[in-house]
Design a protein around this motif. Structure first.
Motif, PDB file in Angstrom:
ATOM      1  N   LYS A 150       8.468  -8.611  11.340  1.00  0.00           N
ATOM      2  CA  LYS A 150       7.809  -7.519  11.568  1.00  0.00           C
ATOM      3  C   LYS A 150       7.546  -6.651  10.187  1.00  0.00           C
ATOM      4  O   LYS A 150       7.959  -6.979   9.112  1.00  0.00           O
ATOM      5  N   ILE A 151       6.229  -6.044  10.294  1.00  0.00           N
ATOM      6  CA  ILE A 151       5.823  -5.353   9.117  1.00  0.00           C
ATOM      7  C   ILE A 151       6.933  -4.289   8.769  1.00  0.00           C
ATOM      8  O   ILE A 151       7.092  -3.390   9.427  1.00  0.00           O
ATOM      9  N   HIS A 152       7.344  -4.438   7.401  1.00  0.00           N
ATOM     10  CA  HIS A 152       8.357  -3.304   7.048  1.00  0.00           C
ATOM     11  C   HIS A 152       7.492  -2.361   6.478  1.00  0.00           C
ATOM     12  O   HIS A 152       7.704  -1.071   6.375  1.00  0.00           O
ATOM     13  N   SER A 153       6.513  -2.492   5.537  1.00  0.00           N
ATOM     14  CA  SER A 153       5.590  -1.676   5.096  1.00  0.00           C
ATOM     15  C   SER A 153       4.656  -2.169   4.468  1.00  0.00           C
ATOM     16  O   SER A 153       4.394  -3.340   4.177  1.00  0.00           O
ATOM     17  N   LEU A 154       3.505  -1.143   3.986  1.00  0.00           N
ATOM     18  CA  LEU A 154       2.418  -1.730   3.333  1.00  0.00           C
ATOM     19  C   LEU A 154       1.431  -0.672   2.325  1.00  0.00           C
ATOM     20  O   LEU A 154       1.784   0.409   2.926  1.00  0.00           O
ATOM     21  N   GLY A 199      -1.833  -4.099  -6.388  1.00  0.00           N
ATOM     22  CA  GLY A 199      -2.847  -3.970  -5.543  1.00  0.00           C
ATOM     23  C   GLY A 199      -2.442  -4.014  -4.156  1.00  0.00           C
ATOM     24  O   GLY A 199      -1.173  -3.821  -3.885  1.00  0.00           O
ATOM     25  N   PRO A 200      -3.345  -4.317  -3.283  1.00  0.00           N
ATOM     26  CA  PRO A 200      -2.878  -4.218  -1.735  1.00  0.00           C
ATOM     27  C   PRO A 200      -1.556  -5.016  -1.478  1.00  0.00           C
ATOM     28  O   PRO A 200      -1.482  -6.431  -1.796  1.00  0.00           O
ATOM     29  N   THR A 201      -0.661  -4.653  -0.818  1.00  0.00           N
ATOM     30  CA  THR A 201       0.718  -5.379  -0.665  1.00  0.00           C
ATOM     31  C   THR A 201       1.289  -5.098   0.587  1.00  0.00           C
ATOM     32  O   THR A 201       0.961  -4.097   1.173  1.00  0.00           O
ATOM     33  N   ILE A 202       1.847  -6.070   1.356  1.00  0.00           N
ATOM     34  CA  ILE A 202       2.354  -6.080   2.488  1.00  0.00           C
ATOM     35  C   ILE A 202       3.711  -6.893   2.530  1.00  0.00           C
ATOM     36  O   ILE A 202       3.980  -7.778   1.984  1.00  0.00           O
ATOM     37  N   ILE A 203       4.568  -5.949   3.024  1.00  0.00           N
ATOM     38  CA  ILE A 203       6.223  -6.512   2.985  1.00  0.00           C
ATOM     39  C   ILE A 203       6.676  -6.732   4.551  1.00  0.00           C
ATOM     40  O   ILE A 203       6.408  -6.000   5.317  1.00  0.00           O
ATOM     41  N   LEU A 204       7.272  -7.754   4.590  1.00  0.00           N
ATOM     42  CA  LEU A 204       7.688  -8.164   6.104  1.00  0.00           C
ATOM     43  C   LEU A 204       9.342  -8.148   6.063  1.00  0.00           C
ATOM     44  O   LEU A 204       9.982  -8.426   5.135  1.00  0.00           O
ATOM     45  N   LEU A 217       7.844 -10.272   0.327  1.00  0.00           N
ATOM     46  CA  LEU A 217       6.726  -9.495   0.047  1.00  0.00           C
ATOM     47  C   LEU A 217       5.405 -10.507  -0.456  1.00  0.00           C
ATOM     48  O   LEU A 217       5.650 -11.545  -1.115  1.00  0.00           O
ATOM     49  N   TYR A 218       4.186  -9.802  -0.393  1.00  0.00           N
ATOM     50  CA  TYR A 218       2.740 -10.597  -0.322  1.00  0.00           C
ATOM     51  C   TYR A 218       2.002  -9.473  -1.188  1.00  0.00           C
ATOM     52  O   TYR A 218       1.618  -8.687  -0.740  1.00  0.00           O
ATOM     53  N   GLY A 219       1.659  -9.902  -2.502  1.00  0.00           N
ATOM     54  CA  GLY A 219       1.230  -9.016  -3.386  1.00  0.00           C
ATOM     55  C   GLY A 219      -0.076  -9.592  -3.835  1.00  0.00           C
ATOM     56  O   GLY A 219      -0.346 -10.908  -3.693  1.00  0.00           O
TER      57      GLY A 219
END
Length: 226
Positions: A113-117, A127-132, A144-146
């Motif tokens: 699940k998405i932990h944070s963005l 820059g834009p970042t998504i952490i699962l 983490l996807y950065g």
């Protein structure tokens, strides 16, 4: 009882970028301070690195360059994100980079699940970042996807479920991606230390022992090269 690293080693390999590109078309890339070729190249801007990496891909007949875990680099010196008067210089990379000069699709390495963005928009940052957030057996950890595109953050919220292999983003281009040549920073994080939308992807030599434990080699999941 198995530990988390043993479990990750036994998972099926995960593609996190450009699913149609075979691992046979990947080539290892050295951006460390020990690479003497970088000294002669005088690389300073995102465009310089784009041209250097594209030439490197062409010469090696490859489509994606990868590497950088626990790599000591000089390319962070232009940014105050990694050095100020109160901290040791952070110049050891603790994620794995996947370089491709394209707005490539980005996929979830595992179900979660998405932990944070967040958009970490300082020069030299993610820059834009998504952490699962993921759970396997009794273990919770994160990926983490950065360096993503701004559109990657639209329509998403914390708690959203994602499947393994689901496209969650597209790769960002400079200057939105922290002003780097286009690449995905992919990182495993065990303890987020109460952080959201951001987590160090580069550390100092003094803090390296901690991050070696908290951020194991991302290739445990990707399995690009044995």
């Amino acid at each position: 009882m198995k530990n988390l690293l043993e479990i990750l080693r036994q998972t099926e390999s995960a593609k996190v970028i450009s699913n149609d590109i075979s691992y046979a078309d990947y080539v290892a890339l050295d951006l460390s301070v020990t690479n003497e070729i970088l000294v002669t190249q005088k690389l300073a801007t995102a465009k310089d690195y784009e041209e250097y990496i594209q030439d490197y891909l062409n010469r090696n007949k490859a489509k994606i360059a990868f590497g950088g875990y626990i790599e000591h680099r000089n390319l962070y010196q232009r940014s105050t994100v990694f050095k100020n008067d109160n901290t040791d210089e952070r110049n050891i990379h603790i994620g794995l980079d996947l370089w491709i000069n394209d707005s490539a699709p980005i996929y979830a390495a595992l179900e979660g699940k998405i932990h944070s963005l967040q958009n970490n928009d300082a020069l030299g940052d993610y820059g834009p970042t998504i952490i699962l957030e993921h759970k396997i057996e009794d273990f919770t950890f994160h990926t983490l996807y950065g360096h993503l595109s701004l559109d990657s953050l639209i329509g998403k919220k914390e708690g959203d479920f994602v499947e393994k292999g689901e496209q969650i983003a597209t790769l960002g281009l400079p200057p939105i991606n922290g002003d780097y040549a286009p690449h995905l920073h992919f990182q495993i994080i065990i303890d987020m230390e109460n952080k959201k939308g951001d987590y160090p992807g580069v550390c100092s030599s003094k803090t390296l022992p901690f991050y070696l434990q908290n951020c194991p080699d991302p290739n445990l999941l990707l399995k690009i090269k044995s």
